[in-house]
Design a protein around this motif. Structure first.
Motif, PDB file in Angstrom:
ATOM      1  N   GLU A   5      35.264 -75.818   3.736  1.00 23.55           N
ATOM      2  CA  GLU A   5      34.509 -76.786   2.951  1.00 23.55           C
ATOM      3  C   GLU A   5      34.797 -76.651   1.461  1.00 23.55           C
ATOM      4  OE1 GLU A   5      33.341 -75.317   5.571  1.00 23.55           O
ATOM      5  OE2 GLU A   5      32.374 -76.839   6.830  1.00 23.55           O
ATOM      6  N   ALA A   6      34.953 -75.412   1.002  1.00 24.88           N
ATOM      7  CA  ALA A   6      35.208 -75.197  -0.421  1.00 24.88           C
ATOM      8  C   ALA A   6      36.562 -75.762  -0.838  1.00 24.88           C
ATOM      9  CB  ALA A   6      35.143 -73.705  -0.736  1.00 24.88           C
ATOM     10  N   VAL A   7      37.551 -75.624   0.037  1.00 20.52           N
ATOM     11  CA  VAL A   7      38.883 -76.146  -0.280  1.00 20.52           C
ATOM     12  C   VAL A   7      38.860 -77.678  -0.285  1.00 20.52           C
ATOM     13  CG1 VAL A   7      41.315 -76.137   0.344  1.00 20.52           C
ATOM     14  CG2 VAL A   7      39.932 -74.102   0.763  1.00 20.52           C
ATOM     15  N   LEU A   8      38.183 -78.231   0.696  1.00 16.15           N
ATOM     16  CA  LEU A   8      38.060 -79.683   0.738  1.00 16.15           C
ATOM     17  C   LEU A   8      37.329 -80.183  -0.503  1.00 16.15           C
ATOM     18  CD1 LEU A   8      37.202 -80.116   4.516  1.00 16.15           C
ATOM     19  CD2 LEU A   8      39.167 -81.102   3.336  1.00 16.15           C
ATOM     20  N   ASP A   9      36.337 -79.444  -0.917  1.00 14.52           N
ATOM     21  CA  ASP A   9      35.589 -79.801  -2.115  1.00 14.52           C
ATOM     22  C   ASP A   9      36.494 -79.797  -3.344  1.00 14.52           C
ATOM     23  OD1 ASP A   9      33.626 -78.994  -4.517  1.00 14.52           O
ATOM     24  OD2 ASP A   9      32.488 -80.039  -2.954  1.00 14.52           O
ATOM     25  N   ALA A  10      37.338 -78.802  -3.419  1.00 20.56           N
ATOM     26  CA  ALA A  10      38.263 -78.704  -4.551  1.00 20.56           C
ATOM     27  C   ALA A  10      39.215 -79.889  -4.589  1.00 20.56           C
ATOM     28  CB  ALA A  10      39.062 -77.405  -4.457  1.00 20.56           C
ATOM     29  N   PHE A  11      39.468 -80.437  -3.434  1.00 18.32           N
ATOM     30  CA  PHE A  11      40.380 -81.584  -3.361  1.00 18.32           C
ATOM     31  C   PHE A  11      39.664 -82.902  -3.662  1.00 18.32           C
ATOM     32  CE2 PHE A  11      42.705 -84.938  -1.108  1.00 18.32           C
ATOM     33  CZ  PHE A  11      43.968 -84.743  -1.633  1.00 18.32           C
ATOM     34  N   ILE A  12      38.489 -83.035  -3.106  1.00 17.75           N
ATOM     35  CA  ILE A  12      37.795 -84.321  -3.167  1.00 17.75           C
ATOM     36  C   ILE A  12      36.961 -84.494  -4.434  1.00 17.75           C
ATOM     37  CG2 ILE A  12      36.092 -85.762  -1.993  1.00 17.75           C
ATOM     38  CD1 ILE A  12      37.012 -84.519   0.653  1.00 17.75           C
ATOM     39  N   ARG A  13      36.303 -83.428  -4.872  1.00 19.21           N
ATOM     40  CA  ARG A  13      35.355 -83.595  -5.967  1.00 19.21           C
ATOM     41  C   ARG A  13      35.981 -84.071  -7.281  1.00 19.21           C
ATOM     42  NH1 ARG A  13      30.163 -82.945  -5.738  1.00 19.21           N
ATOM     43  NH2 ARG A  13      30.466 -81.982  -3.714  1.00 19.21           N
ATOM     44  N   PRO A  14      37.159 -83.569  -7.657  1.00 19.54           N
ATOM     45  CA  PRO A  14      37.757 -84.099  -8.887  1.00 19.54           C
ATOM     46  C   PRO A  14      37.949 -85.612  -8.852  1.00 19.54           C
ATOM     47  CG  PRO A  14      38.849 -82.081  -8.274  1.00 19.54           C
ATOM     48  CD  PRO A  14      37.926 -82.423  -7.126  1.00 19.54           C
ATOM     49  N   ALA A  15      38.287 -86.133  -7.680  1.00 20.01           N
ATOM     50  CA  ALA A  15      38.432 -87.582  -7.557  1.00 20.01           C
ATOM     51  C   ALA A  15      37.092 -88.266  -7.779  1.00 20.01           C
ATOM     52  CB  ALA A  15      38.986 -87.940  -6.179  1.00 20.01           C
ATOM     53  N   LEU A  16      36.049 -87.653  -7.262  1.00 17.39           N
ATOM     54  CA  LEU A  16      34.709 -88.208  -7.479  1.00 17.39           C
ATOM     55  C   LEU A  16      34.356 -88.180  -8.963  1.00 17.39           C
ATOM     56  CD1 LEU A  16      31.817 -89.098  -6.524  1.00 17.39           C
ATOM     57  CD2 LEU A  16      31.259 -86.668  -6.513  1.00 17.39           C
ATOM     58  N   GLN A  17      34.536 -87.014  -9.580  1.00 15.87           N
ATOM     59  CA  GLN A  17      34.206 -86.876 -11.008  1.00 15.87           C
ATOM     60  C   GLN A  17      34.913 -87.942 -11.828  1.00 15.87           C
ATOM     61  OE1 GLN A  17      31.867 -85.183 -12.055  1.00 15.87           O
ATOM     62  NE2 GLN A  17      31.521 -83.780 -10.351  1.00 15.87           N
ATOM     63  N   GLN A  18      36.175 -88.128 -11.531  1.00 13.82           N
ATOM     64  CA  GLN A  18      36.923 -89.125 -12.288  1.00 13.82           C
ATOM     65  C   GLN A  18      36.368 -90.526 -12.068  1.00 13.82           C
ATOM     66  OE1 GLN A  18      41.230 -90.068 -11.520  1.00 13.82           O
ATOM     67  NE2 GLN A  18      41.442 -88.936 -13.412  1.00 13.82           N
ATOM     68  N   SER A  19      35.992 -90.793 -10.838  1.00 11.92           N
ATOM     69  CA  SER A  19      35.494 -92.135 -10.527  1.00 11.92           C
ATOM     70  C   SER A  19      34.151 -92.396 -11.191  1.00 11.92           C
ATOM     71  CB  SER A  19      35.380 -92.311  -9.022  1.00 11.92           C
ATOM     72  OG  SER A  19      34.191 -91.716  -8.532  1.00 11.92           O
ATOM     73  N   LEU A  20      33.453 -91.322 -11.580  1.00  9.52           N
ATOM     74  CA  LEU A  20      32.136 -91.488 -12.203  1.00  9.52           C
ATOM     75  C   LEU A  20      32.211 -91.574 -13.722  1.00  9.52           C
ATOM     76  CD1 LEU A  20      29.993 -88.970 -10.081  1.00  9.52           C
ATOM     77  CD2 LEU A  20      30.225 -91.440  -9.796  1.00  9.52           C
ATOM     78  N   GLN A  21      33.407 -91.351 -14.257  1.00  9.54           N
ATOM     79  CA  GLN A  21      33.558 -91.404 -15.711  1.00  9.54           C
ATOM     80  C   GLN A  21      33.139 -92.761 -16.279  1.00  9.54           C
ATOM     81  OE1 GLN A  21      37.501 -90.455 -17.066  1.00  9.54           O
ATOM     82  NE2 GLN A  21      37.433 -88.441 -16.084  1.00  9.54           N
ATOM     83  N   ALA A  22      32.710 -92.705 -17.523  1.00 11.81           N
ATOM     84  CA  ALA A  22      32.352 -93.950 -18.200  1.00 11.81           C
ATOM     85  C   ALA A  22      33.598 -94.798 -18.419  1.00 11.81           C
ATOM     86  CB  ALA A  22      31.698 -93.633 -19.542  1.00 11.81           C
ATOM     87  N   HIS A  23      33.422 -95.964 -18.963  1.00  5.36           N
ATOM     88  CA  HIS A  23      34.524 -96.873 -19.247  1.00  5.36           C
ATOM     89  C   HIS A  23      35.350 -97.164 -17.998  1.00  5.36           C
ATOM     90  CE1 HIS A  23      33.340 -96.144 -23.312  1.00  5.36           C
ATOM     91  NE2 HIS A  23      33.630 -94.869 -23.221  1.00  5.36           N
ATOM     92  N   GLY A  24      34.671 -97.454 -16.913  1.00  8.45           N
ATOM     93  CA  GLY A  24      35.355 -97.941 -15.728  1.00  8.45           C
ATOM     94  C   GLY A  24      36.235 -96.952 -14.997  1.00  8.45           C
ATOM     95  N   GLY A  25      35.819 -95.687 -14.939  1.00  9.79           N
ATOM     96  CA  GLY A  25      36.605 -94.701 -14.204  1.00  9.79           C
ATOM     97  C   GLY A  25      36.714 -95.066 -12.728  1.00  9.79           C
ATOM     98  N   GLY A  26      35.718 -95.787 -12.238  1.00 11.78           N
ATOM     99  CA  GLY A  26      35.703 -96.148 -10.824  1.00 11.78           C
ATOM    100  C   GLY A  26      36.851 -97.052 -10.427  1.00 11.78           C
ATOM    101  N   ALA A  27      37.427 -97.733 -11.405  1.00 16.15           N
ATOM    102  CA  ALA A  27      38.494 -98.667 -11.071  1.00 16.15           C
ATOM    103  C   ALA A  27      39.742 -97.944 -10.570  1.00 16.15           C
ATOM    104  CB  ALA A  27      38.841 -99.525 -12.282  1.00 16.15           C
ATOM    105  N   PHE A  28      39.978 -96.764 -11.108  1.00 20.96           N
ATOM    106  CA  PHE A  28      41.251 -96.120 -10.787  1.00 20.96           C
ATOM    107  C   PHE A  28      41.401 -95.761  -9.315  1.00 20.96           C
ATOM    108  CE2 PHE A  28      44.189 -92.493 -10.475  1.00 20.96           C
ATOM    109  CZ  PHE A  28      45.335 -93.167 -10.844  1.00 20.96           C
TER     110      PHE A  28
END
Lengths: 205, 205
Positions: B86-109
């Motif tokens: 789970e920790a390895v999967l988290d390391a893979f998936i969470r950065p993508a989530l963080q980026q998608s939550l960024q302001a200025h339309g991070g979700g678009a990427f």
DNA sequence: GTCTATATTTGGATAGAC
DNA sequence: GTCTATCCAAATATAGAC
């Protein structure tokens, strides 16, 4: 097989499907389509009214059949008492595989479908959810019966994840380079086995 | 935050990202981009040379950061002895989530990325596999260590399935209509939890 | 139903002034 | 670096003959 190969209309649909899969809806032009089908440029507008009309017909032709087969496979299961999770997943995934293995470029359509997901175009999404959403709900009912401990919301989450995995796997959009010796068809055939095992484990978790 | 909002170059990239997410690469025109960014039409060619150059820069800007974060999260794990799947999967998936939550339309990427999968364009695929493929291989090494009984080929299959599911879920391409009360960000946050549980189960199967 | 020819729009790219 | 103006190619669509 009736007379001389295919009608103008059929040839346009086949070529359009292949080009939409390769270049997307906006990326494939009617000029490419008509040139590939060896028909006149004006033929598209004559037969389908517009490019939009052509796109919808590409979907309708395959989705009607695919949904019918999936529901038939599901109905065949419902009669039996020893239904397994794997069997239901098979009923959902295998018809897509069968269609993708059809002659005359059946493999293109799964890619067109994957493209459609990426299109957030409201018109197209509504069209798809009216065709595709209904089938998913039918399957959800059976899944819920097999997984009585699973929350309904939770199930929908997992089905969505599975739908995404199926779409991407069948379209062969993977990033990891496959051994080049493996053909597209062989890839899909293997994908089905892996997908079913993977999805069943995920649902039981 | 430095001076007056954003530079011309930055505004173009932001608007282009949003439009590519919505309409695809072929579907979004440079005229739409420059109009949205309130800059002159010629600015795109000045800053990026061509539409292709703009597309690549949209990817580079985010992928460099995303990959760095994923590898950093993985490296942080490697130091520890009690690594879980789970920790390895988290390391893979969470950065993508963080980026998608960024302001200025991070979700678009994430949507742009999902589109990229659908493009069978060789140029784009090579560009992506050079950036993205390397990270996947790094993760594969760790996964193999955690799952010693798993065949290497089998692992690649499952990682591909997971990558597809992650992309699809983060892009929110699901067919099943979500409760409209749930925001996009909330959807993604939940998706991560579900994806990790689902993927871990699939890998252990 | 199919063709040729063409109207009309839109898009990518560049030249050259500022 | 940014603007106006413009070129040129490509695209959708239609009119009208056959």
């Amino acid at each position: 097989m009736s007379q001389a190969s295919f009608s103008t209309r059929e040839r346009i649909l086949g070529v359009a499907e292949a080009l939409f899969a390769r270049h997307g809806f906006a990326g494939a032009s009617l000029r490419q389509v008509t040139a590939g089908a060896k028909v006149n440029l004006a033929a598209v507008n004559y037969h389908f009214g517009s490019k939009e009309g052509l796109i919808e017909e590409v979907f309708r032709r395959r989705l009607d059949e695919l949904n019918r087969e999936r529901l038939a496979a599901l109905a065949a299961l419902a009669a039996r008492s020893d239904i397994t999770l794997e069997a239901v997943l098979d009923a959902f995934i295998r018809p897509a595989l069968q269609q993708s293995l059809q002659a005359h470029g059946g493999g293109a359509f799964v890619r067109v479908l994957a493209r459609a997901y990426a299109e957030h175009d409201e018109r197209l999404r509504r069209f798809l959810s009216e065709n595709y959403g209904h089938v998913l709900r039918e399957f959800a009912i059976v899944f819920l019966r097999l997984l009585p401990n699973l929350d309904k919301d939770e199930l929908y989450w997992r089905l969505d994840i599975i739908a995404g995995a199926v779409t991407y796997a069948m379209a062969d959009f993977g990033i990891i380079k496959r051994r080049s010796a493996i053909s597209e068809d062989a890839h899909r055939r293997q994908a089905v086995t892996h997908l079913i095992a993977f999805a069943a484990a995920g649902l039981r978790a």
